[in-house]
Scaffold this motif. Structure first.
Motif, PDB file in Angstrom:
ATOM      1  N   ALA A  53       0.823  -1.207   0.000  1.00 16.86           N
ATOM      2  CA  ALA A  53       0.000   0.000   0.000  1.00 16.86           C
ATOM      3  C   ALA A  53       0.853   1.252   0.000  1.00 16.86           C
ATOM      4  CB  ALA A  53      -0.938  -0.007   1.216  1.00 16.86           C
TER       5      ALA A  53
ATOM      6  N   VAL B 215       0.460   3.315  -3.530  1.00 17.28           N
ATOM      7  CA  VAL B 215      -0.536   4.368  -3.373  1.00 17.28           C
ATOM      8  C   VAL B 215       0.156   5.677  -3.004  1.00 17.28           C
ATOM      9  CG1 VAL B 215      -2.538   5.118  -2.057  1.00 17.28           C
ATOM     10  CG2 VAL B 215      -2.274   2.712  -2.636  1.00 17.28           C
TER      11      VAL B 215
ATOM     12  N   SER C  50      -3.509  -6.850   0.793  1.00 15.87           N
ATOM     13  CA  SER C  50      -3.918  -5.454   0.970  1.00 15.87           C
ATOM     14  C   SER C  50      -5.242  -5.322   1.717  1.00 15.87           C
ATOM     15  CB  SER C  50      -4.048  -4.765  -0.396  1.00 15.87           C
ATOM     16  OG  SER C  50      -5.130  -5.309  -1.127  1.00 15.87           O
TER      17      SER C  50
ATOM     18  N   ASP D  16      -9.700  -2.170   1.882  1.00 14.36           N
ATOM     19  CA  ASP D  16      -8.680  -2.484   0.882  1.00 14.36           C
ATOM     20  C   ASP D  16      -7.657  -1.360   0.903  1.00 14.36           C
ATOM     21  OD1 ASP D  16      -7.087  -3.147  -1.228  1.00 14.36           O
ATOM     22  OD2 ASP D  16      -8.718  -3.443  -2.669  1.00 14.36           O
TER      23      ASP D  16
ATOM     24  N   ALA E 245      -5.072  -0.983  -0.693  1.00 14.33           N
ATOM     25  CA  ALA E 245      -4.586  -0.584  -2.010  1.00 14.33           C
ATOM     26  C   ALA E 245      -5.378   0.621  -2.537  1.00 14.33           C
ATOM     27  CB  ALA E 245      -4.688  -1.743  -2.994  1.00 14.33           C
ATOM     28  N   LYS E 246      -6.471   0.958  -1.872  1.00 13.67           N
ATOM     29  CA  LYS E 246      -7.324   2.070  -2.278  1.00 13.67           C
ATOM     30  C   LYS E 246      -7.244   3.205  -1.258  1.00 13.67           C
ATOM     31  CE  LYS E 246     -10.566  -1.000  -4.678  1.00 13.67           C
ATOM     32  NZ  LYS E 246     -11.965  -1.503  -4.752  1.00 13.67           N
ATOM     33  N   GLY E 247      -6.028   3.711  -1.046  1.00 11.82           N
ATOM     34  CA  GLY E 247      -5.891   4.880  -0.188  1.00 11.82           C
ATOM     35  C   GLY E 247      -5.263   4.630   1.158  1.00 11.82           C
TER      36      GLY E 247
ATOM     37  N   ALA F 286      -8.799   4.292   3.097  1.00  5.03           N
ATOM     38  CA  ALA F 286      -9.727   3.359   2.460  1.00  5.03           C
ATOM     39  C   ALA F 286     -11.040   3.318   3.247  1.00  5.03           C
ATOM     40  CB  ALA F 286      -9.106   1.970   2.397  1.00  5.03           C
ATOM     41  N   HIS F 287     -12.129   3.044   2.528  1.00  3.95           N
ATOM     42  CA  HIS F 287     -13.449   2.967   3.145  1.00  3.95           C
ATOM     43  C   HIS F 287     -13.745   1.523   3.534  1.00  3.95           C
ATOM     44  CE1 HIS F 287     -14.890   6.797   0.795  1.00  3.95           C
ATOM     45  NE2 HIS F 287     -13.781   6.987   1.476  1.00  3.95           N
TER      46      HIS F 287
END
Length: 336
Positions: free
Chosen positions: A10, A14, A143, A159, A161-163, A167-168
């Motif tokens: 991450a 990211v 992740s 996740d 990998a999304k921030g 991540a939310h």
């Protein structure tokens, strides 16, 4: 066995958002840099400062952690990278803490690069805005990050990998029995079994003190393998966390409290292969400590292996944001 590729992946894949420096409160959604002070604990046994061996563990070093940041504390889970340096920790008030443990030789000396941020729910708002807190359990799978919400008996999946920590979280589907766990005694430990071991890909969810008809602690297998099993409860100990050793054994961190006896902790070793639906699992204690040792409300455990081949257990405590409790970070070598 740790799953800290989540952190490394991450952080490299990211673009992390700009940091803010706020000394005493959380930003709405963005990470903030904080300073954490560390005071060393040169010994673990308050009655015999020269003693190093405790059951199957050998004391390495410890820290008492404090911070001016008012959201710091309540540390209920910790996961380290393969080197035992970079970490992600969770607070039971719905917060993330990330950073790096600083070492001098084999001893911890402090924390650096520490950031704090609120956990975000499906709507991108801090989960505390929904009244969700008591984030007590924590597991990594690549992740993907799983966090247990004890008070509402739910599990969020992030996740990274999304921030990364922005991540939310999304609620995952759970067995009905999880939702029926007693108030404030729900999911306290989460472990994802990695490839190459029995139950690979399964999320193990263990309650703090959700008892079955025989008075044993209820736990769940979630994923490809589904089912309910129990952990034999003895001597009034409840589960506070769990971790897999590289060998595949499951370590259970447990604690107990009474007004007469005070606080006690222990670690039990359980064979992973014994975790099957309907089983009542048990295992020997490899470590026990009481208030004659430098302990507090120990709620988190993780493991890493040093380049020298030492298997190191790291324990963290939850101070409950109380003036009379402490945030402790302790490390031991597992002597097998």
């Amino acid at each position: 066995m740790t799953a800290m590729p989540a952190i490394a992946a991450a952080q490299t894949a990211v673009q992390r958002p700009p940091k803010q420096t706020v000394p005493d409160e959380f930003s709405v959604t963005a990470p903030v840099s904080i300073e954490v002070n560390a005071r060393p604990l040169p010994s673990f046994d308050t009655r015999d400062r020269s003693r190093l061996r405790f059951g199957e563990l050998e004391y390495r070093s410890g820290l008492i952690l404090t911070s001016r940041f008012r959201g710091f504390g309540g540390l209920s889970g910790l996961r380290l990278d393969a080197k035992g340096e970079r970490f992600i920790a969770i607070s039971d008030k719905g917060g993330w803490f990330t950073g790096r443990i600083v070492y001098k030789g084999r001893e911890m000396t402090g924390l650096d690069d520490v950031e704090a941020s609120p956990m975000l729910g499906p709507d991108g708002k801090p989960i505390t805005s929904r009244g969700w807190f008591d984030t007590e359990a924590f597991a990594l799978d690549g992740s993907l990050v799983y966090v247990g919400l004890e008070r509402v008996n739910q599990i969020l999946r992030f996740d990274f990998a999304k921030g990364f920590t922005r991540a939310h979280g999304e609620l995952i589907q759970l067995p009905l029995g999880v939702r029926k766990l007693p108030y404030n005694k729900g999911i306290e430990a989460l472990v994802v079994v990695p490839k190459g071991l029995p139950l690979a890909g399964t999320l193990i969810a263990i309650s703090e003190r959700g008892l079955d008809a025989q008075g044993n602690i209820t736990a769940f297998l979630i994923g490809k393998t589904l089912g309910l099993f129990s952990i034999r409860r003895t001597d009034n100990f409840d589960v506070s966390d769990a971790v897999l050793l590289p060998s595949g054994s499951l370590l259970l961190l447990e604690r107990k409290f009474s007004w007469l006896g005070g606080v006690g902790i222990r670690i039990r070793r359980v064979a992973l292969a014994s975790l099957v639906p309907g089983a009542v699992i048990d295992g020997p204690s490899i470590f026990e400590a009481d208030l004659g040792h430098e302990i507090d409300n120990m709620e988190g455990i993780d493991v890493h292996v040093t380049p020298e081949g030492d298997t190191v257990l790291t324990l963290v405590s939850d101070d409950n944001f109380s003036m009379i409790q402490r945030n402790l970070l302790l490390q031991f070598t597992l002597v097998e």
